[in-house]
Design a protein around this motif. Sequence first.
Motif, short mmCIF file in Angstrom:
data_model
loop_
_atom_site.label_atom_id
_atom_site.label_comp_id
_atom_site.label_asym_id
_atom_site.label_seq_id
_atom_site.Cartn_x
_atom_site.Cartn_y
_atom_site.Cartn_z
N ASP A 146 35.20 138.06 103.20
CA ASP A 146 34.27 138.15 102.07
C ASP A 146 35.00 138.22 100.74
OD1 ASP A 146 32.32 138.24 104.00
OD2 ASP A 146 31.73 140.32 103.65
N MET A 147 36.15 138.89 100.73
CA MET A 147 36.91 139.05 99.50
C MET A 147 38.37 138.67 99.74
SD MET A 147 35.60 142.33 97.31
CE MET A 147 33.95 142.34 96.59
N PRO A 148 38.69 137.38 99.72
CA PRO A 148 40.09 136.96 99.92
C PRO A 148 41.02 137.63 98.91
CG PRO A 148 38.61 135.07 99.99
CD PRO A 148 37.78 136.24 99.52
N GLY A 149 42.18 138.04 99.40
CA GLY A 149 43.16 138.65 98.53
C GLY A 149 43.00 140.14 98.35
N PHE A 150 42.00 140.76 99.00
CA PHE A 150 41.82 142.20 98.84
C PHE A 150 43.04 142.91 99.40
CE2 PHE A 150 39.67 146.28 98.82
CZ PHE A 150 38.84 146.16 97.71
N ILE A 151 43.62 143.81 98.60
CA ILE A 151 44.94 144.33 98.96
C ILE A 151 44.91 145.37 100.09
CG2 ILE A 151 45.89 143.83 96.69
CD1 ILE A 151 45.78 146.85 96.11
N ILE A 152 43.76 146.01 100.30
CA ILE A 152 43.61 146.96 101.40
C ILE A 152 42.50 146.44 102.30
CG2 ILE A 152 43.23 149.37 102.06
CD1 ILE A 152 45.63 149.01 100.26
N HIS A 153 42.83 146.10 103.54
CA HIS A 153 41.81 145.47 104.39
C HIS A 153 41.78 145.98 105.82
CE1 HIS A 153 45.39 142.76 104.11
NE2 HIS A 153 45.32 142.89 105.42
N ASN A 154 42.45 147.09 106.12
CA ASN A 154 42.32 147.67 107.46
C ASN A 154 42.61 149.17 107.41
OD1 ASN A 154 45.24 148.14 107.94
ND2 ASN A 154 45.37 145.92 108.06
N GLY A 155 42.28 149.82 108.51
CA GLY A 155 42.41 151.26 108.57
C GLY A 155 43.84 151.75 108.49
N GLU A 156 44.77 151.03 109.11
CA GLU A 156 46.17 151.47 109.08
C GLU A 156 46.73 151.46 107.67
OE1 GLU A 156 47.94 152.87 111.49
OE2 GLU A 156 46.08 152.76 112.67
N GLN A 157 46.34 150.49 106.86
CA GLN A 157 46.78 150.48 105.46
C GLN A 157 46.25 151.70 104.73
OE1 GLN A 157 45.19 146.54 104.59
NE2 GLN A 157 47.24 145.85 104.05
N MET A 158 44.99 152.03 104.96
CA MET A 158 44.42 153.20 104.32
C MET A 158 45.15 154.47 104.75
SD MET A 158 40.30 152.73 103.94
CE MET A 158 39.91 152.44 105.66
N LEU A 159 45.42 154.59 106.04
CA LEU A 159 46.13 155.76 106.53
C LEU A 159 47.51 155.89 105.90
CD1 LEU A 159 45.32 155.72 110.35
CD2 LEU A 159 44.52 157.39 108.67
N ALA A 160 48.22 154.76 105.80
CA ALA A 160 49.57 154.80 105.23
C ALA A 160 49.55 155.28 103.78
CB ALA A 160 50.20 153.41 105.32
N ILE A 161 48.58 154.82 103.00
CA ILE A 161 48.47 155.24 101.61
C ILE A 161 48.11 156.73 101.53
CG2 ILE A 161 47.08 155.00 99.51
CD1 ILE A 161 46.99 151.99 100.14
N ARG A 162 47.14 157.13 102.33
CA ARG A 162 46.73 158.55 102.32
C ARG A 162 47.91 159.46 102.68
NH1 ARG A 162 46.49 163.08 102.52
NH2 ARG A 162 44.72 164.52 102.75
N ARG A 163 48.69 159.07 103.67
CA ARG A 163 49.82 159.90 104.09
C ARG A 163 50.92 159.92 103.03
NH1 ARG A 163 49.38 157.33 110.12
NH2 ARG A 163 48.01 158.91 111.03
N GLU A 164 51.13 158.78 102.41
CA GLU A 164 52.17 158.72 101.37
C GLU A 164 51.80 159.57 100.17
OE1 GLU A 164 54.05 155.52 98.18
OE2 GLU A 164 53.08 154.76 100.00
N LEU A 165 50.57 159.47 99.70
CA LEU A 165 50.17 160.19 98.50
C LEU A 165 49.95 161.68 98.79
CD1 LEU A 165 47.75 157.63 96.84
CD2 LEU A 165 50.22 157.90 96.55
N ASP A 166 49.44 161.99 99.97
CA ASP A 166 49.33 163.37 100.44
C ASP A 166 48.66 164.28 99.40
OD1 ASP A 166 49.63 165.39 102.33
OD2 ASP A 166 51.58 166.03 101.53
N HIS A 167 47.55 163.79 98.86
CA HIS A 167 46.79 164.59 97.89
C HIS A 167 45.55 165.15 98.59
CE1 HIS A 167 44.27 165.68 94.49
NE2 HIS A 167 45.30 165.52 93.69
N PRO A 168 45.26 166.43 98.44
CA PRO A 168 44.13 167.02 99.17
C PRO A 168 42.77 166.48 98.77
CG PRO A 168 44.99 168.57 97.56
CD PRO A 168 45.97 167.43 97.62
N GLY A 169 42.70 165.79 97.64
CA GLY A 169 41.42 165.26 97.20
C GLY A 169 41.18 163.82 97.57
N ILE A 170 42.14 163.18 98.23
CA ILE A 170 42.02 161.75 98.57
C ILE A 170 41.62 161.59 100.02
CG2 ILE A 170 43.27 159.57 98.81
CD1 ILE A 170 44.99 160.38 96.45
#
Length: 262
Positions: free
Chosen positions: A149-173
């Motif tokens: 639906d949105m070609p080029g979207f930089i985040i497109h699966n759960g593992e990418q989201m998990l990696a970002i969440r773990r890297e940033l490690d902010h309690p509000g994210i």
Amino acid sequence: MLRFSANLSLLFTEAELPRRFGLAKTHGFDAVEIQFPYSLEPAAIEEQLSEHKQKLVLLNIAADDLMQGGEGLACVPEKQSRFRQAVKEALRYAERLQPAAINVLPGRCFDRRREPAYLDTFKQNLLYAAATFFPLGIKTVFEAINTHDMPGFIIHNGEQMLAIRRELDHPGIFLQYDIYHMERMAENYIEFIGRHAGLIGHVQFADCPGRGQPGTGRIDFGGVFAAIENSAYSGWVGAEYRPVGATEDSLDWFGHSSSSAA
């Protein structure tokens, strides 16, 4: 027990936005979400929420040209100052309306050579948003969107989201997890929800293909709703689909769900 919210950007569009709150309440929704509420002032939204005894559970930070096919706002290095202005505008709404979560749409990158810079910009912006809304007790969420639906979207699966969440490690994210988009990306969302529910700040759904209401596509929503209910997730479940026909005729799933009085 699951708690369902009606996305007023896609549901009850037979009426103007101010009237959709009442229509949602009439059909049993005690909570609503709005993708981009900025056509109404916070006071006007607050008036509708108060009148109908509803909670606003989600809104998006403005995304510039994303919905018109552009790259959006949150990941584009040249737009970082504009993103911060969009956060300030969302803060006006957040302070008055106290939504449960505010969504940051990552956006697209059309030049693959620039993807690392776009991803780094998105992370910086996500942290900025979280630092803004966390003191208010509001979750900052971000979502993966399918690249069909949105070609080029930089985040497109759960593992990418998990990696970002773990890297940033902010309690509000937290993650915003959309069943429709993950079905389009062939992700095992039942397993993902079971394993990572504690990191999910909001769930949305639509059937696939077509993004219509449950029953118009191939997704087993009995299994999906059971998986969410049996997981550690305790937030709202947003109906963010495009009704096939009138909205009121698309709600059979709601009446037969285990928590239709949510």
